[in-house]
Design a protein around this motif. Structure first.
Motif, PDB file in Angstrom:
ATOM      1  N   ALA A   3       0.822  -1.209   0.000  1.00 38.76           N
ATOM      2  CA  ALA A   3       0.000   0.000   0.000  1.00 38.76           C
ATOM      3  C   ALA A   3       0.855   1.257   0.000  1.00 38.76           C
ATOM      4  CB  ALA A   3      -0.929  -0.005   1.195  1.00 38.76           C
ATOM      5  N   THR A  45      -4.405  -6.129 -10.749  1.00 38.22           N
ATOM      6  CA  THR A  45      -5.422  -5.447  -9.931  1.00 38.22           C
ATOM      7  C   THR A  45      -4.879  -5.144  -8.538  1.00 38.22           C
ATOM      8  OG1 THR A  45      -7.178  -6.542 -11.154  1.00 38.22           O
ATOM      9  CG2 THR A  45      -7.773  -5.603  -9.031  1.00 38.22           C
ATOM     10  N   THR A  48      -2.669  -2.105  -8.949  1.00 36.43           N
ATOM     11  CA  THR A  48      -3.390  -0.856  -9.234  1.00 36.43           C
ATOM     12  C   THR A  48      -4.268  -0.419  -8.064  1.00 36.43           C
ATOM     13  OG1 THR A  48      -5.146  -2.056 -10.367  1.00 36.43           O
ATOM     14  CG2 THR A  48      -3.401  -1.148 -11.744  1.00 36.43           C
ATOM     15  N   LYS A  49      -4.698  -1.371  -7.233  1.00 38.35           N
ATOM     16  CA  LYS A  49      -5.541  -1.020  -6.068  1.00 38.35           C
ATOM     17  C   LYS A  49      -4.780  -1.176  -4.755  1.00 38.35           C
ATOM     18  CE  LYS A  49      -9.866  -2.088  -8.331  1.00 38.35           C
ATOM     19  NZ  LYS A  49     -11.170  -2.700  -8.218  1.00 38.35           N
ATOM     20  N   ARG A  50      -3.472  -1.047  -4.830  1.00 37.06           N
ATOM     21  CA  ARG A  50      -2.635  -1.283  -3.655  1.00 37.06           C
ATOM     22  C   ARG A  50      -2.947  -0.354  -2.489  1.00 37.06           C
ATOM     23  NH1 ARG A  50       0.220   0.905  -7.704  1.00 37.06           N
ATOM     24  NH2 ARG A  50       1.283   2.883  -7.351  1.00 37.06           N
ATOM     25  N   HIS A  51      -3.466   0.819  -2.771  1.00 37.15           N
ATOM     26  CA  HIS A  51      -3.752   1.774  -1.694  1.00 37.15           C
ATOM     27  C   HIS A  51      -4.997   1.384  -0.904  1.00 37.15           C
ATOM     28  CE1 HIS A  51      -0.570   4.303  -3.214  1.00 37.15           C
ATOM     29  NE2 HIS A  51      -1.107   4.231  -4.434  1.00 37.15           N
ATOM     30  N   ASP A  52      -5.799   0.486  -1.458  1.00 36.33           N
ATOM     31  CA  ASP A  52      -7.035   0.067  -0.789  1.00 36.33           C
ATOM     32  C   ASP A  52      -6.876  -1.235   0.004  1.00 36.33           C
ATOM     33  OD1 ASP A  52      -8.233   2.214  -2.101  1.00 36.33           O
ATOM     34  OD2 ASP A  52      -8.845   0.964  -3.798  1.00 36.33           O
ATOM     35  N   ILE A  53      -5.698  -1.822   0.016  1.00 32.95           N
ATOM     36  CA  ILE A  53      -5.560  -3.142   0.636  1.00 32.95           C
ATOM     37  C   ILE A  53      -4.860  -3.126   1.999  1.00 32.95           C
ATOM     38  CG2 ILE A  53      -5.682  -4.477  -1.502  1.00 32.95           C
ATOM     39  CD1 ILE A  53      -2.677  -4.627  -1.545  1.00 32.95           C
ATOM     40  N   ASN A  54      -4.799  -2.021   2.683  1.00 29.86           N
ATOM     41  CA  ASN A  54      -4.125  -1.989   3.981  1.00 29.86           C
ATOM     42  C   ASN A  54      -4.938  -2.681   5.079  1.00 29.86           C
ATOM     43  OD1 ASN A  54      -4.565   0.373   2.538  1.00 29.86           O
ATOM     44  ND2 ASN A  54      -4.021   1.724   4.189  1.00 29.86           N
ATOM     45  N   HIS A  55      -6.186  -2.914   4.896  1.00 31.21           N
ATOM     46  CA  HIS A  55      -7.028  -3.477   5.956  1.00 31.21           C
ATOM     47  C   HIS A  55      -7.309  -4.966   5.757  1.00 31.21           C
ATOM     48  CE1 HIS A  55      -7.561   0.634   7.209  1.00 31.21           C
ATOM     49  NE2 HIS A  55      -8.057   0.951   6.012  1.00 31.21           N
ATOM     50  N   TYR A  62      -7.105 -13.495   1.100  1.00 32.98           N
ATOM     51  CA  TYR A  62      -7.544 -12.478   0.160  1.00 32.98           C
ATOM     52  C   TYR A  62      -7.189 -12.884  -1.273  1.00 32.98           C
ATOM     53  CZ  TYR A  62      -7.473  -8.164  -2.544  1.00 32.98           C
ATOM     54  OH  TYR A  62      -7.665  -7.231  -3.523  1.00 32.98           O
TER      55      TYR A  62
END
Length: 179
Positions: A3, A45, A48-55, A62
């Motif tokens: 992230a 994916t 590209t969506k690495r900033h949304d996977i911290n939780h 996952y």
């Protein structure tokens, strides 16, 4: 760490999970290329969506769930594709059947018209008044100044001649269409 744009962390996750995820995808899909595509799509994916996977509590869970969902999407797409192909095949078969039927009808209509034109003149006139003008035997007899029995006999003879000629033409047309 992914992230925070850590490419080293992404490479480590890719190296750790790509083999086992590929095998899982291949077992589910039965196709090497599709398994590779699904895996590539998954990791693309994730990046590209690495900033949304911290939780995410368990990254391996996952990954498996995300892969499973992509595999289900591919399978659903295959079903839609197969339905489309089946529908197209049915249309092609029915379209050919309809075309064959139209050709046969056209040929039979031509044979009938040709055979009617070959009837003796008076018989053809009586027959056409009976079939095309929808006149009764009595009306035809009055119009042509002949007896009802003569009209009936002329129509009957015309039908007998036409049935024989049309049966032969119909059988010939069917033989041609089969070949």
């Amino acid at each position: 760490m992914i992230a925070t744009d850590d490419t080293q962390a992404f490479s480590e996750i890719y190296s750790r999970y790509k083999g086992v995820l590929y095998l899982h995808a291949f077992r589910m899909l039965g196709n090497e290329e599709e398994a590779k595509d699904v895996l590539q799509d998954l990791f693309t994916t994730i990046w590209t969506k690495r900033h949304d996977i911290n939780h995410i509590a368990s990254f391996s869970s996952y990954l498996y769930k995300a892969l499973r969902n992509r595999i289900f999407d591919v399978m659903a797409h295959k079903k839609v594709e197969q339905k489309y192909i089946d529908s197209l095949a049915r249309f092609m078969e029915e379209g050919e059947c309809i075309t064959d039927q139209q050709i046969l009808e056209k040929e039979l209509t031509q044979v009938i018209e040709s055979e009617i034109s070959l009837l003796p003149p008076r018989m053809r006139e009586v027959f056409e008044l009976s079939r095309n003008a929808d006149l009764s035997y009595k009306q035809i007899a009055e119009e042509l100044h002949i007896s009802d029995k003569t009209v009936k006999k002329q129509v009957s003879s015309a039908l007998h001649i036409l049935r024989h000629k049309i049966d032969v033409a119909f059988i010939f047309a069917l033989i041609l269409l089969r070949n």
